[in-house]
Design a protein around this motif. Structure first.
Motif, mmCIF file in Angstrom:
data_model
loop_
_atom_site.group_PDB
_atom_site.id
_atom_site.type_symbol
_atom_site.label_atom_id
_atom_site.label_comp_id
_atom_site.label_asym_id
_atom_site.label_seq_id
_atom_site.Cartn_x
_atom_site.Cartn_y
_atom_site.Cartn_z
ATOM 1 N N VAL A 158 0.839 -1.208 0.000
ATOM 2 C CA VAL A 158 0.000 0.000 0.000
ATOM 3 C C VAL A 158 0.869 1.252 0.000
ATOM 4 C CG1 VAL A 158 -1.637 1.347 1.370
ATOM 5 C CG2 VAL A 158 -1.985 -1.113 1.080
ATOM 6 N N PHE A 159 1.961 1.219 0.764
ATOM 7 C CA PHE A 159 2.888 2.360 0.791
ATOM 8 C C PHE A 159 3.480 2.607 -0.592
ATOM 9 C CE2 PHE A 159 7.210 4.030 1.170
ATOM 10 C CZ PHE A 159 6.992 5.173 1.929
ATOM 11 N N ILE A 160 3.914 1.524 -1.247
ATOM 12 C CA ILE A 160 4.472 1.641 -2.599
ATOM 13 C C ILE A 160 3.432 2.177 -3.569
ATOM 14 C CG2 ILE A 160 5.382 0.316 -4.561
ATOM 15 C CD1 ILE A 160 6.629 -1.595 -2.501
ATOM 16 N N ALA A 161 2.206 1.676 -3.448
ATOM 17 C CA ALA A 161 1.134 2.115 -4.344
ATOM 18 C C ALA A 161 0.879 3.616 -4.210
ATOM 19 C CB ALA A 161 -0.146 1.334 -4.038
ATOM 20 N N LYS A 162 0.822 4.092 -2.973
ATOM 21 C CA LYS A 162 0.581 5.519 -2.758
ATOM 22 C C LYS A 162 1.745 6.360 -3.255
ATOM 23 C CE LYS A 162 -2.550 4.991 1.185
ATOM 24 N NZ LYS A 162 -2.764 5.242 2.644
ATOM 25 N N TYR A 163 2.970 5.866 -3.056
ATOM 26 C CA TYR A 163 4.158 6.621 -3.464
ATOM 27 C C TYR A 163 4.203 6.815 -4.970
ATOM 28 C CZ TYR A 163 9.044 8.045 -3.888
ATOM 29 O OH TYR A 163 10.193 8.731 -4.187
ATOM 30 N N PHE A 164 3.878 5.750 -5.719
ATOM 31 C CA PHE A 164 3.936 5.812 -7.171
ATOM 32 C C PHE A 164 2.589 6.146 -7.814
ATOM 33 C CE2 PHE A 164 7.665 3.147 -6.256
ATOM 34 C CZ PHE A 164 8.630 3.802 -7.018
ATOM 35 N N GLY A 165 1.571 6.362 -7.005
ATOM 36 C CA GLY A 165 0.274 6.711 -7.548
ATOM 37 C C GLY A 165 -0.426 5.551 -8.247
ATOM 38 N N ILE A 166 -0.139 4.328 -7.781
ATOM 39 C CA ILE A 166 -0.741 3.133 -8.368
ATOM 40 C C ILE A 166 -1.986 2.762 -7.555
ATOM 41 C CG2 ILE A 166 -0.364 0.712 -8.984
ATOM 42 C CD1 ILE A 166 2.637 1.308 -8.989
ATOM 43 N N SER A 167 -3.014 2.266 -8.211
ATOM 44 C CA SER A 167 -4.243 1.895 -7.516
ATOM 45 C C SER A 167 -4.041 0.651 -6.668
ATOM 46 C CB SER A 167 -5.374 1.663 -8.517
ATOM 47 O OG SER A 167 -5.143 0.476 -9.254
ATOM 48 N N ASP A 168 -4.899 0.502 -5.642
ATOM 49 C CA ASP A 168 -4.844 -0.687 -4.795
ATOM 50 C C ASP A 168 -5.073 -1.952 -5.610
ATOM 51 O OD1 ASP A 168 -4.412 0.858 -2.589
ATOM 52 O OD2 ASP A 168 -6.495 0.872 -1.921
ATOM 53 N N LEU A 169 -5.937 -1.861 -6.623
ATOM 54 C CA LEU A 169 -6.225 -3.025 -7.459
ATOM 55 C C LEU A 169 -4.978 -3.481 -8.201
ATOM 56 C CD1 LEU A 169 -8.235 -5.029 -8.719
ATOM 57 C CD2 LEU A 169 -8.709 -3.313 -10.483
ATOM 58 N N VAL A 170 -4.265 -2.547 -8.812
ATOM 59 C CA VAL A 170 -3.067 -2.892 -9.594
ATOM 60 C C VAL A 170 -1.978 -3.460 -8.698
ATOM 61 C CG1 VAL A 170 -1.188 -1.951 -10.995
ATOM 62 C CG2 VAL A 170 -3.543 -1.290 -11.472
ATOM 63 N N ILE A 171 -1.824 -2.914 -7.499
ATOM 64 C CA ILE A 171 -0.785 -3.430 -6.601
ATOM 65 C C ILE A 171 -1.121 -4.852 -6.176
ATOM 66 C CG2 ILE A 171 -1.565 -2.819 -4.264
ATOM 67 C CD1 ILE A 171 1.870 -1.964 -5.718
ATOM 68 N N GLY A 172 -2.421 -5.146 -6.026
ATOM 69 C CA GLY A 172 -2.830 -6.517 -5.710
ATOM 70 C C GLY A 172 -2.617 -7.457 -6.878
ATOM 71 N N LEU A 173 -2.819 -6.933 -8.096
ATOM 72 C CA LEU A 173 -2.672 -7.742 -9.309
ATOM 73 C C LEU A 173 -1.219 -8.041 -9.645
ATOM 74 C CD1 LEU A 173 -5.277 -5.874 -11.530
ATOM 75 C CD2 LEU A 173 -5.427 -8.289 -10.923
ATOM 76 N N THR A 174 -0.313 -7.215 -9.171
ATOM 77 C CA THR A 174 1.086 -7.328 -9.591
ATOM 78 C C THR A 174 2.008 -7.772 -8.464
ATOM 79 O OG1 THR A 174 1.333 -4.922 -9.237
ATOM 80 C CG2 THR A 174 0.818 -5.676 -11.467
ATOM 81 N N ILE A 175 2.462 -6.833 -7.630
ATOM 82 C CA ILE A 175 3.462 -7.139 -6.610
ATOM 83 C C ILE A 175 2.974 -8.222 -5.645
ATOM 84 C CG2 ILE A 175 4.766 -6.193 -4.665
ATOM 85 C CD1 ILE A 175 4.821 -3.521 -6.116
ATOM 86 N N ILE A 176 1.759 -8.040 -5.105
ATOM 87 C CA ILE A 176 1.251 -9.005 -4.127
ATOM 88 C C ILE A 176 0.961 -10.353 -4.783
ATOM 89 C CG2 ILE A 176 -0.665 -9.537 -2.574
ATOM 90 C CD1 ILE A 176 -0.796 -6.624 -1.823
ATOM 91 N N ALA A 177 0.341 -10.323 -5.975
ATOM 92 C CA ALA A 177 -0.003 -11.573 -6.659
ATOM 93 C C ALA A 177 1.240 -12.379 -7.002
ATOM 94 C CB ALA A 177 -0.807 -11.271 -7.921
ATOM 95 N N ILE A 178 2.256 -11.708 -7.525
ATOM 96 C CA ILE A 178 3.489 -12.415 -7.886
ATOM 97 C C ILE A 178 4.176 -12.948 -6.627
ATOM 98 C CG2 ILE A 178 5.794 -12.160 -8.886
ATOM 99 C CD1 ILE A 178 4.576 -10.085 -10.802
ATOM 100 N N GLY A 179 4.217 -12.130 -5.573
ATOM 101 C CA GLY A 179 4.862 -12.556 -4.340
ATOM 102 C C GLY A 179 4.205 -13.770 -3.720
ATOM 103 N N THR A 180 2.857 -13.779 -3.694
ATOM 104 C CA THR A 180 2.158 -14.906 -3.073
ATOM 105 C C THR A 180 2.087 -16.124 -3.983
ATOM 106 O OG1 THR A 180 0.039 -13.974 -3.807
ATOM 107 C CG2 THR A 180 0.750 -13.444 -1.573
ATOM 108 N N SER A 181 2.479 -15.977 -5.257
ATOM 109 C CA SER A 181 2.478 -17.107 -6.185
ATOM 110 C C SER A 181 3.822 -17.826 -6.232
ATOM 111 C CB SER A 181 2.101 -16.646 -7.608
ATOM 112 O OG SER A 181 0.757 -16.236 -7.668
ATOM 113 N N LEU A 182 4.793 -17.336 -5.498
ATOM 114 C CA LEU A 182 6.116 -17.980 -5.500
ATOM 115 C C LEU A 182 6.075 -19.425 -5.016
ATOM 116 C CD1 LEU A 182 8.445 -15.052 -4.323
ATOM 117 C CD2 LEU A 182 8.125 -15.952 -6.640
#
Length: 280
Positions: A158-182
Motif C-alpha cells: 500500500v505504501f508503494i502504491a501511494k508513493y507511485f500513484g498506483i491503484s490498490d487493485l493494480v498493486i494486488g494484481l502485480t506485486i502481491i499476486a506475484i509474491g504470493t504465487s512464489l
C-alpha cells in the motif's frame, strides 16, 4: 488427492491470509486483485515457465476432471465481479463452494483409477520420518509467521502504491499476486524436474480453484464493498481468458494433451503483455 488439496492449499495459504489481512484493512480492491492476479500469474507465468523448462503431459484422469471445475468456478467469479461489488452473500456462496469442493475431491479420490499416475506421484510427496511433535511445531511456526508476513506485505505494498500513484487493485494484481504465487512456482518447477507433470499441473489447478473460492470470498465475508470497475471490465476477463486458453492447451484438437514449450512461451508472453498494459 494430496497434490490437489494439501499441496495446493499449503501454497495458497499466503493468498488467503493476505486477502483477509487486506480486507480487514479496508483494502477490498487489493484483496480482489490478489485473487485474480494470483490466478493470472499461476497460469501465465508459473505454468508458462514450467512448460518452457519441460513440456507438460496431461495424463491424469483426475486433472481432466478438475479443469472443467476450474473453468466453471472462473465463470462464476466473473459473474460475481461483473457488478463491481463484492457482497457478503457472494462471499458465503464462494466459501460454501470451497468446503463442498474439498469434500467432493475427498470422495472422488476413493474412486480414482488405481492406474492413475497421479496416485504414485502424490504418494511420493508424503513426508516420511517426521514425528508428530516436529510437524505440530512447524505448523505453529507457520501460523505465527504467515499472518505477520502478510501484514508486512500488505502495508508495504500500500505504501508503494501511494508513493507511485498506483491503484490498490493494480498493486494486488502485480506485486502481491506475484509474491504470493512464489510457492506455486517452486512446487511446479520441482514437480516437473522430477517428472511429475500431473503434480505440477494439479498444484496450479487446485491453487486456482482455492483462490477463486477461499481467497475471493474473504473481501465479501469481511468487508463487503464496491470494487474498482477495472476488476470487472479488464482483470476478471483476462483471468477467464487465460483459464480458457489453459483448457484449450490441455485438451487440444490434435489429441496430444500436452502443454508444449511453444504454448508455454505464449503464456509467458501473455503475462508480460498484461503487466506492461497495467503499468502503461
Amino acid at each position: 488427492m494430496i497434490g490437489l488439496t494439501i499441496v495446493a492449499m499449503g501454497s495458497s495459504a499466503p493468498e488467503i491470509v493476505v486477502s483477509a489481512t487486506a480486507s480487514l484493512a479496508g483494502k477490498t480492491d487489493t484483496a480482489v486483485g490478489n485473487a485474480l492476479g494470483s490466478n493470472i500469474t499461476n497460469i501465465a507465468l508459473v505454468l508458462g515457465l514450467t512448460a518452457v523448462i519441460k513440456p507438460l503431459l496431461v495424463s491424469s484422469t483426475t486433472l481432466k476432471r478438475e479443469l472443467p471445475v476450474l473453468l466453471l468456478i472462473s465463470l462464476l467469479a466473473v459473474y460475481f465481479i461483473d457488478d463491481s461489488y463484492m457482497s457478503r452473500m457472494e462471499g458465503i456462496v464462494l466459501i460454501t463452494l470451497f468446503v463442498l469442493v474439498i469434500a467432493g475431491m475427498a470422495l472422488l479420490s476413493f474412486k480414482v483409477d488405481k492406474g492413475d499416475p497421479l496416485i504414485a506421484e502424490t504418494e511420493d510427496e508424503i513426508p516420511s520420518g517426521v514425528s508428530t511433535k516436529t510437524a505440530v511445531f512447524w505448523v505453529l511456526i507457520g501460523l505465527v509467521l504467515l499472518p505477520l508476513s502478510a501484514s508486512f506485505l500488505v502495508d508495504s505494498a500500500v505504501f508503494i502504491a501511494k508513493y507511485f500513484g498506483i491503484s490498490d487493485l493494480v498493486i494486488g494484481l502485480t506485486i502481491i499476486a506475484i509474491g504470493t504465487s512464489l510457492p506455486e512456482l517452486a512446487a511446479s518447477i520441482a514437480g516437473v524436474l522430477k517428472g511429475e507433470d500431473d503434480l505440477a499441473l494439479g498444484n496450479i489447478i487446485g491453487s486456482n480453484i482455492f483462490n477463486l473460492l477461499a481467497v475471493l470470498a474473504m473481501p465479501g465475508l469481511i468487508m463487503p464493498s464496491a470494487l474498482d470497475i477495472s476488476a470487472a471490465s479488464r482483470d476478471s476477463l483476462v483471468m477467464l481468458g487465460l483459464t480458457v486458453l489453459l483448457f484449450v492447451f490441455c485438451f487440444n484438437i490434435r489429441g496430444t494433451r500436452r502443454i508444449s514449450r511453444l504454448e508455454g512461451g505464449v503464456l509467458i508472453s501473455s503475462f508480460l503483455a498484461y503487466q506492461i498494459y497495467l503499468f502503461t
